[in-house]
Design a protein around this motif. Sequence first.
Motif, PDB file in Angstrom:
ATOM      1  N   LYS A   1       0.833  -1.201   0.000  1.00 50.87           N
ATOM      2  CA  LYS A   1       0.000   0.000   0.000  1.00 50.87           C
ATOM      3  C   LYS A   1       0.870   1.254   0.000  1.00 50.87           C
ATOM      4  CE  LYS A   1      -3.799   2.303   2.388  1.00 50.87           C
ATOM      5  NZ  LYS A   1      -3.157   3.625   2.218  1.00 50.87           N
TER       6      LYS A   1
ATOM      7  N   ASP B   1      -8.455   6.247   1.806  1.00 52.75           N
ATOM      8  CA  ASP B   1      -7.135   5.835   2.269  1.00 52.75           C
ATOM      9  C   ASP B   1      -6.545   6.858   3.228  1.00 52.75           C
ATOM     10  OD1 ASP B   1      -7.300   3.606   0.763  1.00 52.75           O
ATOM     11  OD2 ASP B   1      -6.021   4.302  -0.874  1.00 52.75           O
TER      12      ASP B   1
ATOM     13  N   ASP C   1       0.995   4.132  -2.830  1.00 53.94           N
ATOM     14  CA  ASP C   1       0.795   5.542  -2.473  1.00 53.94           C
ATOM     15  C   ASP C   1       1.909   6.416  -3.047  1.00 53.94           C
ATOM     16  OD1 ASP C   1      -1.491   4.883  -1.117  1.00 53.94           O
ATOM     17  OD2 ASP C   1      -0.580   4.929   0.885  1.00 53.94           O
TER      18      ASP C   1
ATOM     19  N   ILE D   1      -6.034  -1.701  -4.263  1.00 52.16           N
ATOM     20  CA  ILE D   1      -5.255  -0.539  -3.847  1.00 52.16           C
ATOM     21  C   ILE D   1      -4.853   0.302  -5.057  1.00 52.16           C
ATOM     22  CG2 ILE D   1      -3.059   0.185  -2.797  1.00 52.16           C
ATOM     23  CD1 ILE D   1      -3.211  -2.327  -1.050  1.00 52.16           C
TER      24      ILE D   1
END
Length: 389
Positions: A165, A305, A169, A201
Motif C-alpha cells: 500500500k 485511504d 501511495d 489498492i
Amino acid sequence: MSSASSVNGDGKETALFEQRLSKIGEVRAALGQLSGKTALYCSDASIARYLVARNWDVKKATKMLKKTLKWRSEYRPDEIRWDEIANEAATGKIYRTDYFDKSGRSILVMRPGVQNTKKAKGQIRYLVYCMENAILNLPPDQSQMVWLIDFAGFSLSNISLHVTKLTADVLQGHYPERLGVAILYNAPKIFESFWKMASPILEPKTFNKVKFVYPDRPETNKIMEDLFNMEELESAFGGKNQVTFNINDYAARMREDDNKMPLLWSPENSTLASEPYVMTKDTAQEGSSDLKSEETTSEKREETDSESENKEETESESERGETEAVSRKREETEAISGKSEETEAASEKREETVTDSEKGKENLSCAVEPGEGKGITPADRNGCSSSDP
C-alpha cells in the motif's frame, strides 16, 4: 511551442493540444510563485503528468501536485544517497538495469524473493531512491520506466500488504505517469490470494499497466519480445543475457549517479524546468468519459485511504501509549513484587531460624528429660521424632 511538432493530427487534435496547454497554465497559476527545486520540478511535462493522472481536472491535479511538492520538500527524495540505503540493496531486491526497453525506458528489476529487511520505512526509502535514479537516467525523449518483477524464490513472507500500500501511495501519488508497464514474471499460485487483496489498492490506470507473463505461455512471452531486445534481456526473464547482479559493480554505478543528481537539480539547470508537454497519439485519446468515472473512483479511494491512514496512525499511537503504560506498570509491579519477594524471603529465613532454634530447644528437652517421654508415641511427643534420644 508548435502543436504540429507534437502530434501529427488534424485541427481537432491541435485544438485539444492548445486546450491542454491552457490547463497546464491554470495549474501553474494556481501554484503561485515558485522558486528553487520546486520551480524546476514543475515543468510543463511534469504538470501534465498530474493532469493526466486526474483526467485533466485542474482542481484535482493542483491538489495532487501540491501534496507532492510538500512531500518532496520534507522527504527530499533527490538528496537520498547510496551509502544511506546500501544495506537495502545488498541482495539485489531492486536495481536499475544498464539497458533500456525498445522504447528507451529505464528498467527497474524487482525480486521480492530476496527481501532482506523488515522495516517498511527503509524499504520505501530505497524504492524512492530507485525511482529517482531511474528518472535521472531517462533519455531526453522518454518520461516513463518499466518494472520487471521476478518471482523466483518467492513466498508470501517476502511481502506485506502494508508495504504494498505504501508503494502504491508513493508511485501513484508522487510519481504519476512514471510507470509505463509492470511485468509480473512467473508469479506462483500462492501469489493469487495476495493479488486479490492488493489489486484494489491500485488506481484503474495503474492496474491496467500490470501484465502477468509466464514462460510456458507463448501468448504472454510475446509481451516480452515486443517490449525488450532479447539479446539484452536477462535470462531470468527469458532473454539471452547471462548477467547476474553484482553488488560491488552496482554500488560503483550508483555512486557515479549520486554525483550527477545535484547537477540535475541545480537552479541553473534550465533543461529540467523547461521540459515541454508533448501530446502523442496515445495521450490524444485521454479524457474519455469512462476514464472520468474511473478517476472519480480513484479520488474516493484516495480520500478513504487518507482517512484510514489517519485512523491507523491515531490507533497506532494510542496502542503504543497503552503498551508503554502497561509496560511501565508491569515494571513497577515487578519491582514491587521483587521487593516483596525479598522481604518474604527474609521473613521466611527468620522464621526458619526461629523454628530451628525452637526445635533445638525441644530436642534438648527430649534428651534431658527421658522419663517424661515414657509411654508417649512419636506423634504425641510434640516435635520429638522416633529417632530422638
